[in-house]
Design a protein around this motif. Structure first.
Motif, PDB file in Angstrom:
ATOM      1  N   CYS A   1      -0.328  -2.000 -10.548  1.00  0.00           N
ATOM      2  CA  CYS A   1      -0.437  -1.053  -9.588  1.00  0.00           C
ATOM      3  C   CYS A   1      -1.871  -0.437  -9.959  1.00  0.00           C
ATOM      4  CB  CYS A   1       0.826   0.134 -10.168  1.00  0.00           C
ATOM      5  SG  CYS A   1       0.618   1.476  -9.006  1.00  0.00           S
ATOM      6  N   TYR A   2      -2.550  -0.145  -8.851  1.00  0.00           N
ATOM      7  CA  TYR A   2      -4.002   0.034  -8.718  1.00  0.00           C
ATOM      8  C   TYR A   2      -4.242   1.519  -8.033  1.00  0.00           C
ATOM      9  CZ  TYR A   2      -4.371  -4.765 -10.151  1.00  0.00           C
ATOM     10  OH  TYR A   2      -4.377  -5.904 -10.775  1.00  0.00           O
ATOM     11  N   PRO A   3      -3.997   2.650  -8.709  1.00  0.00           N
ATOM     12  CA  PRO A   3      -4.402   3.845  -8.111  1.00  0.00           C
ATOM     13  C   PRO A   3      -5.842   3.940  -7.718  1.00  0.00           C
ATOM     14  CG  PRO A   3      -3.100   4.244 -10.128  1.00  0.00           C
ATOM     15  CD  PRO A   3      -3.635   2.709 -10.407  1.00  0.00           C
ATOM     16  N   GLN A   4      -6.019   4.505  -6.530  1.00  0.00           N
ATOM     17  CA  GLN A   4      -7.259   4.833  -5.913  1.00  0.00           C
ATOM     18  C   GLN A   4      -7.431   6.164  -5.368  1.00  0.00           C
ATOM     19  OE1 GLN A   4      -9.202   1.849  -5.207  1.00  0.00           O
ATOM     20  NE2 GLN A   4      -7.521   0.762  -6.608  1.00  0.00           N
ATOM     21  N   PHE A   5      -8.417   6.932  -5.906  1.00  0.00           N
ATOM     22  CA  PHE A   5      -8.887   8.077  -5.120  1.00  0.00           C
ATOM     23  C   PHE A   5      -9.642   8.063  -4.145  1.00  0.00           C
ATOM     24  CE2 PHE A   5     -11.811  11.910  -5.670  1.00  0.00           C
ATOM     25  CZ  PHE A   5     -10.664  12.985  -5.596  1.00  0.00           C
ATOM     26  N   ALA A   6      -8.919   8.698  -2.991  1.00  0.00           N
ATOM     27  CA  ALA A   6      -9.278   8.781  -1.537  1.00  0.00           C
ATOM     28  C   ALA A   6      -9.686  10.100  -1.031  1.00  0.00           C
ATOM     29  CB  ALA A   6      -8.372   7.995  -0.563  1.00  0.00           C
TER      30      ALA A   6
ATOM     31  N   LEU B   1       0.779  -1.206   0.180  1.00  0.00           N
ATOM     32  CA  LEU B   1       0.133   0.203  -0.046  1.00  0.00           C
ATOM     33  C   LEU B   1       0.816   1.232   0.070  1.00  0.00           C
ATOM     34  CD1 LEU B   1      -2.484  -0.966   2.838  1.00  0.00           C
ATOM     35  CD2 LEU B   1      -2.867  -1.380   0.181  1.00  0.00           C
ATOM     36  N   ASP B   2       0.364   2.254  -0.853  1.00  0.00           N
ATOM     37  CA  ASP B   2       1.236   3.551  -1.015  1.00  0.00           C
ATOM     38  C   ASP B   2       0.067   4.378  -0.608  1.00  0.00           C
ATOM     39  OD1 ASP B   2       2.551   5.693  -1.249  1.00  0.00           O
ATOM     40  OD2 ASP B   2       3.131   5.227  -3.418  1.00  0.00           O
ATOM     41  N   ILE B   3       0.072   4.877   0.907  1.00  0.00           N
ATOM     42  CA  ILE B   3      -1.104   5.919   1.270  1.00  0.00           C
ATOM     43  C   ILE B   3      -0.433   7.377   1.240  1.00  0.00           C
ATOM     44  CG2 ILE B   3      -2.469   6.434   3.176  1.00  0.00           C
ATOM     45  CD1 ILE B   3      -2.908   3.547   2.197  1.00  0.00           C
ATOM     46  N   GLY B   4      -1.168   8.025   0.373  1.00  0.00           N
ATOM     47  CA  GLY B   4      -0.478   9.477   0.187  1.00  0.00           C
ATOM     48  C   GLY B   4       0.427   9.448  -1.143  1.00  0.00           C
ATOM     49  N   ALA B   5       0.062   8.855  -2.133  1.00  0.00           N
ATOM     50  CA  ALA B   5       0.819   8.472  -3.129  1.00  0.00           C
ATOM     51  C   ALA B   5       1.455   9.674  -3.870  1.00  0.00           C
ATOM     52  CB  ALA B   5       0.347   7.394  -4.184  1.00  0.00           C
ATOM     53  N   ASN B   6       1.050  10.794  -3.904  1.00  0.00           N
ATOM     54  CA  ASN B   6       1.502  11.911  -4.689  1.00  0.00           C
ATOM     55  C   ASN B   6       1.568  11.453  -6.119  1.00  0.00           C
ATOM     56  OD1 ASN B   6       3.165  14.242  -5.606  1.00  0.00           O
ATOM     57  ND2 ASN B   6       3.031  14.550  -3.267  1.00  0.00           N
ATOM     58  N   PHE B   7       2.742  11.757  -6.784  1.00  0.00           N
ATOM     59  CA  PHE B   7       3.084  11.432  -8.100  1.00  0.00           C
ATOM     60  C   PHE B   7       3.295   9.950  -8.172  1.00  0.00           C
ATOM     61  CE2 PHE B   7       4.909  15.884  -7.661  1.00  0.00           C
ATOM     62  CZ  PHE B   7       3.620  16.565  -8.249  1.00  0.00           C
TER      63      PHE B   7
ATOM     64  N   ALA C   1      -2.164   2.296  -4.512  1.00  0.00           N
ATOM     65  CA  ALA C   1      -1.668   3.578  -4.433  1.00  0.00           C
ATOM     66  C   ALA C   1      -2.864   4.511  -4.071  1.00  0.00           C
ATOM     67  CB  ALA C   1      -0.747   4.140  -5.477  1.00  0.00           C
ATOM     68  N   PHE C   2      -2.936   5.077  -3.073  1.00  0.00           N
ATOM     69  CA  PHE C   2      -4.075   6.045  -2.606  1.00  0.00           C
ATOM     70  C   PHE C   2      -3.669   7.508  -2.705  1.00  0.00           C
ATOM     71  CE2 PHE C   2      -4.735   1.922  -0.798  1.00  0.00           C
ATOM     72  CZ  PHE C   2      -5.950   1.720  -0.663  1.00  0.00           C
ATOM     73  N   GLU C   3      -4.438   8.292  -3.376  1.00  0.00           N
ATOM     74  CA  GLU C   3      -3.915   9.630  -3.453  1.00  0.00           C
ATOM     75  C   GLU C   3      -5.221  10.521  -3.380  1.00  0.00           C
ATOM     76  OE1 GLU C   3      -2.798  13.304  -3.233  1.00  0.00           O
ATOM     77  OE2 GLU C   3      -1.418  11.550  -3.234  1.00  0.00           O
ATOM     78  N   ALA C   4      -5.490  11.462  -2.626  1.00  0.00           N
ATOM     79  CA  ALA C   4      -6.486  12.333  -2.176  1.00  0.00           C
ATOM     80  C   ALA C   4      -6.739  13.565  -3.085  1.00  0.00           C
ATOM     81  CB  ALA C   4      -6.821  12.689  -0.770  1.00  0.00           C
ATOM     82  N   GLN C   5      -5.758  14.041  -3.641  1.00  0.00           N
ATOM     83  CA  GLN C   5      -5.727  15.434  -4.463  1.00  0.00           C
ATOM     84  C   GLN C   5      -6.024  14.823  -5.979  1.00  0.00           C
ATOM     85  OE1 GLN C   5      -2.796  18.327  -3.545  1.00  0.00           O
ATOM     86  NE2 GLN C   5      -1.813  16.530  -2.331  1.00  0.00           N
ATOM     87  N   ARG C   6      -7.330  15.469  -6.472  1.00  0.00           N
ATOM     88  CA  ARG C   6      -7.751  14.798  -7.638  1.00  0.00           C
ATOM     89  C   ARG C   6      -7.002  15.004  -8.712  1.00  0.00           C
ATOM     90  NH1 ARG C   6     -10.451  17.379 -11.711  1.00  0.00           N
ATOM     91  NH2 ARG C   6     -10.663  19.424 -10.279  1.00  0.00           N
ATOM     92  N   ILE C   7      -6.199  16.163  -9.069  1.00  0.00           N
ATOM     93  CA  ILE C   7      -5.312  16.263 -10.200  1.00  0.00           C
ATOM     94  C   ILE C   7      -3.983  15.624  -9.994  1.00  0.00           C
ATOM     95  CG2 ILE C   7      -3.775  17.922 -11.333  1.00  0.00           C
ATOM     96  CD1 ILE C   7      -7.142  18.375 -11.893  1.00  0.00           C
ATOM     97  N   ILE C   8      -3.726  15.419  -8.660  1.00  0.00           N
ATOM     98  CA  ILE C   8      -2.248  14.680  -8.344  1.00  0.00           C
ATOM     99  C   ILE C   8      -2.589  13.289  -8.821  1.00  0.00           C
ATOM    100  CG2 ILE C   8      -0.678  14.207  -6.856  1.00  0.00           C
ATOM    101  CD1 ILE C   8      -0.513  16.789  -7.350  1.00  0.00           C
ATOM    102  N   TYR C   9      -3.832  12.817  -8.305  1.00  0.00           N
ATOM    103  CA  TYR C   9      -4.068  11.421  -8.394  1.00  0.00           C
ATOM    104  C   TYR C   9      -4.274  11.060  -9.969  1.00  0.00           C
ATOM    105  CZ  TYR C   9      -7.605   7.763  -9.390  1.00  0.00           C
ATOM    106  OH  TYR C   9      -8.359   6.728 -10.160  1.00  0.00           O
TER     107      TYR C   9
END
Length: 112
Positions: A107-112, A58-64, A84-92
């Motif tokens: 690798c599975y990006p997740q919008f959190a 898990l990558d929490i706060g994945a950023n770029f 990979a969890f990222e909460a900022q929409r554009i960064i996601y």
């Protein structure tokens, strides 16, 4: 017309979409091709390389996605996955683009 803020950089982790105005990671990636905390990324990679087959990271706060991309590559041979969890929409969106640019199917990006 607004100046685009997303640029593509070749890095040690693969090609990455990053924010040209970011003063933290983008500067380091541009100058050295490595993250500001490259030693920690390398440690995470070693952990992934030595994990059991089919492990999940898990990558929490994945950023770029510096950790995400590096860990996903390390886990490909083992059949492992990275979420990979990222909460900022554009960064996601940038993270998703970087995963796609590098064809990282584990690798599975997740919008959190």
């Amino acid at each position: 017309m607004q100046t685009p803020y997303t640029i593509v950089l070749p890095t040690g982790y693969g090609h990455m979409l990053v924010n040209r105005f970011d003063i933290n990671q983008t500067g380091a990636l541009l100058k050295t091709g490595r993250a500001t905390d490259a030693e920690k990324v390398e440690f995470a990679v070693r952990v992934c390389e030595n994990s059991p087959p089919s492990s999940i990271a898990l990558d929490i706060g994945a950023n770029f996605g510096t950790y995400s991309l590096a860990m996903a590559r390390a886990m490909q041979k083992l059949g492992g996955r990275v979420y990979a969890f990222e909460a900022q929409r554009i960064i996601y969106y940038m993270l998703c683009g970087s995963v796609s640019l590098n064809s990282l199917e584990n690798c599975y990006p997740q919008f959190a």
